[in-house]
Scaffold this motif. Sequence first.
Motif, PDB file in Angstrom:
ATOM      1  N   LEU A   9      -7.000  99.461   6.300  1.00 41.43           N
ATOM      2  CA  LEU A   9      -8.151  98.700   6.790  1.00 41.43           C
ATOM      3  C   LEU A   9      -7.616  97.636   7.739  1.00 41.43           C
ATOM      4  O   LEU A   9      -6.939  96.689   7.310  1.00 41.43           O
ATOM      5  N   PHE A  10      -7.892  97.811   9.017  1.00 42.57           N
ATOM      6  CA  PHE A  10      -7.298  96.965  10.048  1.00 42.57           C
ATOM      7  C   PHE A  10      -8.407  96.259  10.815  1.00 42.57           C
ATOM      8  O   PHE A  10      -9.124  96.870  11.604  1.00 42.57           O
ATOM      9  N   SER A  11      -8.521  94.931  10.584  1.00 42.04           N
ATOM     10  CA  SER A  11      -9.618  94.168  11.191  1.00 42.04           C
ATOM     11  C   SER A  11      -9.216  93.504  12.503  1.00 42.04           C
ATOM     12  O   SER A  11     -10.066  93.153  13.308  1.00 42.04           O
ATOM     13  N   GLY A  12      -7.892  93.315  12.688  1.00 33.89           N
ATOM     14  CA  GLY A  12      -7.429  92.566  13.849  1.00 33.89           C
ATOM     15  C   GLY A  12      -6.968  91.169  13.488  1.00 33.89           C
ATOM     16  O   GLY A  12      -6.575  90.391  14.344  1.00 33.89           O
ATOM     17  N   ASP A  15      -3.652  89.164   8.281  1.00 36.00           N
ATOM     18  CA  ASP A  15      -3.365  89.867   7.029  1.00 36.00           C
ATOM     19  C   ASP A  15      -3.345  91.381   7.222  1.00 36.00           C
ATOM     20  O   ASP A  15      -2.416  92.065   6.784  1.00 36.00           O
ATOM     21  N   SER A  16      -4.375  91.898   7.873  1.00 34.31           N
ATOM     22  CA  SER A  16      -4.439  93.362   7.994  1.00 34.31           C
ATOM     23  C   SER A  16      -3.385  93.875   8.973  1.00 34.31           C
ATOM     24  O   SER A  16      -2.887  94.993   8.834  1.00 34.31           O
ATOM     25  N   THR A 128      -5.293  97.597   1.894  1.00 33.29           N
ATOM     26  CA  THR A 128      -6.160  96.483   2.302  1.00 33.29           C
ATOM     27  C   THR A 128      -5.439  95.145   2.124  1.00 33.29           C
ATOM     28  O   THR A 128      -4.633  94.986   1.206  1.00 33.29           O
ATOM     29  N   GLY A 129      -5.733  94.209   3.002  1.00 31.12           N
ATOM     30  CA  GLY A 129      -5.034  92.914   3.009  1.00 31.12           C
ATOM     31  C   GLY A 129      -5.665  91.864   2.126  1.00 31.12           C
ATOM     32  O   GLY A 129      -5.415  90.677   2.316  1.00 31.12           O
TER      33      GLY A 129
END
Length: 234
Positions: A9-12, A15-16, A128-129
């Motif tokens: 899960l990469f939000s930008g 953490d991710s 997930t971060g």
Amino acid sequence: MPDNSALVLFSGGQDSATCLAWALDRFDYVETIGFDYRQRHRAELDARGQFCAGLTTRFPDWAAKLGEDRVLDLSVLGEISETALTRDVEIKTAPSGLPNTFVPGRNIIFLTFAAAVAYRRGLKRVVTGVCETDFSGYPDCRDDTIKALQVALNLGMESRFVLETPLMWIDKAQTWMLAQRLGGAPLVDLIRDCTVTCYQGHVETTHEWGRGCGECPACKLRERGFKEFSEALT
Ligand code: ZN
């Protein structure tokens, strides 16, 4: 699909992005997923592309393991949430005791959609971060929530997913330290320069810890973590 595969899960955000590097360091094949839920700002989503471009240039071994990226439209989440992340209102503590940046159910919804994609793609791990060490008290970031969700998803999809949470028990300074260990100064620089964690999506001002308004709780947390990390390095 190799057994040793993952969906991140990469939000930008910081953490991710660190989780993405963590997964690329340890797994043979990694895909990424992001969510457009009509966030008040698009800066984080824009940062995804910038970070991946930098990763491809500076870390060719990791780039070779990087598969498809997708952004799912979850605008319905913005429709049902009255929060400071999805509406133009001041960030403050709600009567529940939680900050009004809390989008109820967000991580549960994200992980459920991610697991559905992982199922279809044959990816065994979902990364997930989320973190309960120096978090804002969001109950869906807690280890118990993630463990319970892992059980529910595996029962409901008759599968054996592992929900990986590499940042669960570390604070923001240790998250920078993890990046340092994974990819050295080039990765720390890339995360600092390309990711956006600011609640306001402010990218016009650059600090030594990266871009942001410098005032919101997310910026304060990032600033403090980077300071502690820098001091530990010297
Ligand atoms: Zn900010």
